[in-house]
Scaffold this active site. Structure first.
Site, short mmCIF file in Angstrom:
data_model
loop_
_atom_site.label_atom_id
_atom_site.label_comp_id
_atom_site.label_asym_id
_atom_site.label_seq_id
_atom_site.Cartn_x
_atom_site.Cartn_y
_atom_site.Cartn_z
N GLN A 196 9.26 18.78 7.19
CA GLN A 196 10.41 18.34 6.38
C GLN A 196 10.07 18.30 4.88
OE1 GLN A 196 13.57 17.88 7.83
NE2 GLN A 196 12.33 18.82 9.43
N ARG A 207 -8.52 0.18 5.09
CA ARG A 207 -7.66 1.16 4.41
C ARG A 207 -6.41 0.50 3.86
NH1 ARG A 207 -7.21 6.70 7.75
NH2 ARG A 207 -5.78 7.04 6.03
N ASP A 214 4.99 0.18 12.04
CA ASP A 214 3.73 -0.38 11.53
C ASP A 214 3.52 -1.83 11.96
OD1 ASP A 214 3.23 2.02 10.37
OD2 ASP A 214 3.63 1.39 8.31
N ILE A 267 8.85 6.25 16.90
CA ILE A 267 8.51 7.02 15.70
C ILE A 267 7.28 7.90 15.93
CG2 ILE A 267 8.01 6.89 13.22
CD1 ILE A 267 10.68 5.57 13.82
N LYS A 321 0.83 -1.21 0.00
CA LYS A 321 0.00 0.00 0.00
C LYS A 321 0.86 1.26 0.00
CE LYS A 321 -1.30 1.74 3.85
NZ LYS A 321 -1.40 2.87 4.71
N ASN A 322 1.83 1.30 0.90
CA ASN A 322 2.56 2.57 1.06
C ASN A 322 3.48 2.89 -0.11
OD1 ASN A 322 1.19 3.16 3.35
ND2 ASN A 322 2.81 2.50 4.76
N ARG A 333 -3.28 10.09 4.45
CA ARG A 333 -2.00 10.74 4.67
C ARG A 333 -1.27 11.00 3.35
NH1 ARG A 333 -0.14 13.73 8.26
NH2 ARG A 333 2.10 13.81 8.20
N ILE A 359 4.47 18.04 8.71
CA ILE A 359 5.03 17.87 7.35
C ILE A 359 6.11 18.93 7.07
CG2 ILE A 359 3.01 16.73 6.34
CD1 ILE A 359 2.44 19.49 4.96
N CYS A 388 -4.09 8.04 9.83
CA CYS A 388 -4.35 7.40 11.12
C CYS A 388 -3.91 8.30 12.25
CB CYS A 388 -3.58 6.07 11.19
SG CYS A 388 -4.40 4.73 10.31
N ARG A 404 2.28 14.05 13.53
CA ARG A 404 2.55 13.92 12.10
C ARG A 404 2.72 15.25 11.34
NH1 ARG A 404 -0.50 8.71 9.87
NH2 ARG A 404 1.46 8.54 8.77
C1 EPZ Z 1 4.81 6.53 6.52
O1 EPZ Z 1 4.19 7.64 7.16
C2 EPZ Z 1 3.73 5.48 6.41
N1 EPZ Z 1 2.63 6.01 5.66
C3 EPZ Z 1 3.28 5.04 7.79
O2 EPZ Z 1 2.39 3.95 7.63
C4 EPZ Z 1 4.49 4.59 8.61
O3 EPZ Z 1 4.07 4.34 9.93
C5 EPZ Z 1 5.57 5.66 8.62
O4 EPZ Z 1 5.89 6.05 7.26
C6 EPZ Z 1 6.85 5.23 9.31
O5 EPZ Z 1 7.36 4.09 8.68
C7 EPZ Z 1 2.67 6.06 4.33
O6 EPZ Z 1 3.62 5.62 3.71
C8 EPZ Z 1 1.48 6.60 3.65
P1 EPZ Z 1 7.37 9.55 8.41
P2 EPZ Z 1 4.87 9.06 7.13
O7 EPZ Z 1 7.34 10.85 7.70
O8 EPZ Z 1 5.59 9.22 5.85
C9 EPZ Z 1 8.32 12.77 11.85
C10 EPZ Z 1 0.47 2.68 7.92
O9 EPZ Z 1 -0.01 2.11 8.93
N2 EPZ Z 1 8.18 13.80 10.79
O10 EPZ Z 1 8.42 8.57 8.06
O11 EPZ Z 1 3.86 10.04 7.52
C11 EPZ Z 1 7.00 12.09 12.18
O12 EPZ Z 1 6.26 12.83 13.12
C12 EPZ Z 1 1.03 4.07 8.04
O13 EPZ Z 1 0.49 2.15 6.79
C13 EPZ Z 1 8.48 15.11 11.08
O14 EPZ Z 1 8.83 15.48 12.21
O15 EPZ Z 1 5.94 8.88 8.31
C14 EPZ Z 1 7.47 10.76 12.71
O16 EPZ Z 1 7.84 10.89 14.06
C15 EPZ Z 1 0.79 4.66 9.40
N3 EPZ Z 1 8.35 16.04 10.08
C16 EPZ Z 1 8.74 10.47 11.89
O17 EPZ Z 1 9.12 11.73 11.35
C17 EPZ Z 1 7.98 15.71 8.82
O18 EPZ Z 1 7.91 16.59 7.96
C18 EPZ Z 1 8.55 9.49 10.75
O19 EPZ Z 1 7.43 9.85 9.97
C19 EPZ Z 1 7.69 14.37 8.54
C20 EPZ Z 1 7.80 13.43 9.54
#
Ligand code: EPZ
Length: 432
Positions: A127, A398, A306, A328, A23-24, A94, A125, A118, A123
């Site tokens: 970065q 989802r 996850d 995370i 999915k991701n 997301r 954005i 979720c 969460r």
């Molecule tokens: C992806 O989310 C996945 N979603 C999530 O899967 C997964 O849990 C996550 O990566 C971690 O592996 C999708 O791919 C759609 P991150 P994402 O940016 O990209 C912080 C599922 O169940 N952060 O890697 O949103 C954030 O708060 C879902 O399938 C910032 O601070 O995760 C977190 O602590 C749930 N600033 C860490 O980084 C930012 O701009 C990692 O988040 C972005 C993130």
């Protein structure tokens, strides 16, 4: 009408199950597909709600989407007539943020409703936006929309302050059509990063180093048609691995890349399950109560966040005291209260769960708080004595394709019934 699962626990899972596409990575790839004006064919697409919402979203701005079959789609981005995405369904996923990177890369402008997803933490954005700005774009958030615009996107050196899957993919999307060279340092290394990069490269992008913490992108002027098959979903596979071990079953999980599942395999072996690796399959079996361990979620190749709820659920039944640290997302233990209602003994302090294993769980009426926690509750129901019902399965749908059907094919007693349909519930109880 909402549905719920009803489960009769206590049956060891046995047989073979085939894993769907990831999915991701599909979410990133669908967004990437609109960056060319030629027709892109995507295969091994999981037929799950988040994917269908994103396909609707790109159709909503004019892209042509043709469903060839359940798992294959043709996408043509030449018919796109709008760069603003603002409908309610999109806000709930997301990955709508990938349309920012894709539209910015292609049209140098995008407006996308701020994503939800979720509820597992705050969460941010920042970065993603930092990356767009480094490429020369403006990026602001106003009235619930993210707006980004550039006269010209110019490659740059970007160091991510946190390892982020989403930011890495989004910057990759925008940068592959920027002028010159972009370097992303401290990039995420998840298999979906590699999959999206491979897909973009198959469209003519020039991305090197995906899968390491330094990704180098040489911008190209245009992208072209491609045919691509998405890699298997490592989290779906991991969930079935846990389900096999938890029910003391014996399951062959087909269509997987064992390397992607190493963090989960190693932990399962450590606590006493048997894991056999084949080229594109794994066999998980267990015939006894498993042991305790310590786990900390980390970016890939560490233990995936996850898989945290599923693993915590398994440890809730294991012998001794285990500790799971979620590093995370700060709010990913909400499901623990639901497990407690089944008799689990788990104490959460901040981002650490201390789990005193119990010998068994008992069925209860539960609510899925999010996608992965929902799946963990289903597995708990498969193990528990008597009947478990799980509401809010829309979260589970989802990301898990035919979850109940795949489990049924392994011998589980699980059925999707309309919410509070007492007749259907009685019928299930009489026949299982
Ligand atoms: C992806 O989310 C996945 N979603 C999530 O899967 C997964 O849990 C996550 O990566 C971690 O592996 C999708 O791919 C759609 P991150 P994402 O940016 O990209 C912080 C599922 O169940 N952060 O890697 O949103 C954030 O708060 C879902 O399938 C910032 O601070 O995760 C977190 O602590 C749930 N600033 C860490 O980084 C930012 O701009 C990692 O988040 C972005 C993130």
């Amino acid at each position: 009408m909402e549905n719920q699962y009803i489960i009769k626990g206590g049956i060891p899972l046995e047989g073979e199950v085939t894993i769907s596409g990831m999915k991701n990575s599909a979410l990133g790839i669908i967004a990437a597909a609109i960056m060319t004006d030629e027709t892109v064919t995507i295969d091994n697409l999981p037929n799950v709600r988040d994917i269908n919402v994103l396909l609707d979203a790109i159709q909503g701005i004019g892209a042509t989407v043709i469903r060839v079959d359940e798992h294959k789609v043709l996408i043509n981005g030449s018919t796109i007539s709008d760069i603003a995405i603002n409908h309610d369904a999109v806000r709930r996923i997301r990955a709508s943020y990938y349309l920012l990177g894709a539209l910015l890369g292609k049209y140098k402008e995008a407006k996308v409703v701020l994503p939800g997803g979720c509820a597992i933490g705050s969460r941010p954005i920042d970065q993603h936006l930092k990356g767009f700005r480094a490429l020369g774009a403006s990026a602001t958030v106003e009235y619930g929309m993210v707006n980004t615009y550039a006269n010209d996107l110019i490659g740059n050196h970007i160091y991510l302050d946190v390892v982020s899957v989403g930011a890495t993919i989004n910057i990759m999307l925008a940068a592959c059509m920027a002028k010159g060279r972009t370097v992303i340092e401290n990039a995420a290394k998840e298999p979906h990063i590699v999959d999206v990069a491979n897909f973009l490269n198959s469209m003519g992008a020039n991305i090197r180093g995906a899968g390491t913490d330094k990704i180098r992108i040489n911008g190209v002027e245009r992208l072209h048609a491609t045919e691509y098959s998405i890699v298997p979903d490592m989290i779906e596979a991991g969930t079935f691995m846990i389900a096999a071990a938890a029910t003391k079953g014996d399951v062959i999980i087909k269509n997987v890349i064992p390397k992607h599942l190493e963090a989960t395999s190693v932990k399962l072996i450590e606590i006493g399950a048997a894991v056999d690796e084949y080229d594109d399959a794994l066999r998980i079996s267990s015939n006894r109560r498993l042991g305790h361990t310590q786990i900390k979620t980390l970016p890939y190749p560490g233990f995936p966040t996850d898989m945290q709820p599923q693993m915590t659920m398994l440890l809730a039944l294991s012998e001794g005291t285990s500790m799971v640290t979620e590093s995370i997302f700060e709010n990913r233990f909400k499901y623990v209260d639901e497990l407690a209602r089944m008799g689990a003994n788990i104490k959460v302090e901040g981002n650490i769960a201390i789990i005193d294993g119990v010998a068994g769980l008992t069925g209860a009426a539960l609510t899925a708080p999010d996608l992965r926690a929902g799946a963990a509750l289903v597995v708990a129901g498969l193990v528990a004595r008597e009947y478990t019902t799980i509401d809010s399965i829309k979260y589970i749908e989802r990301g898990y394709e035919c979850f109940d059907e795949k489990l049924t094919s392994l011998g589980a007693k699980i059925e999707k019934v309309p919410m509070d349909d007492e007749k259907a519930i009685q019928k299930f109880k009489m026949t299982s």
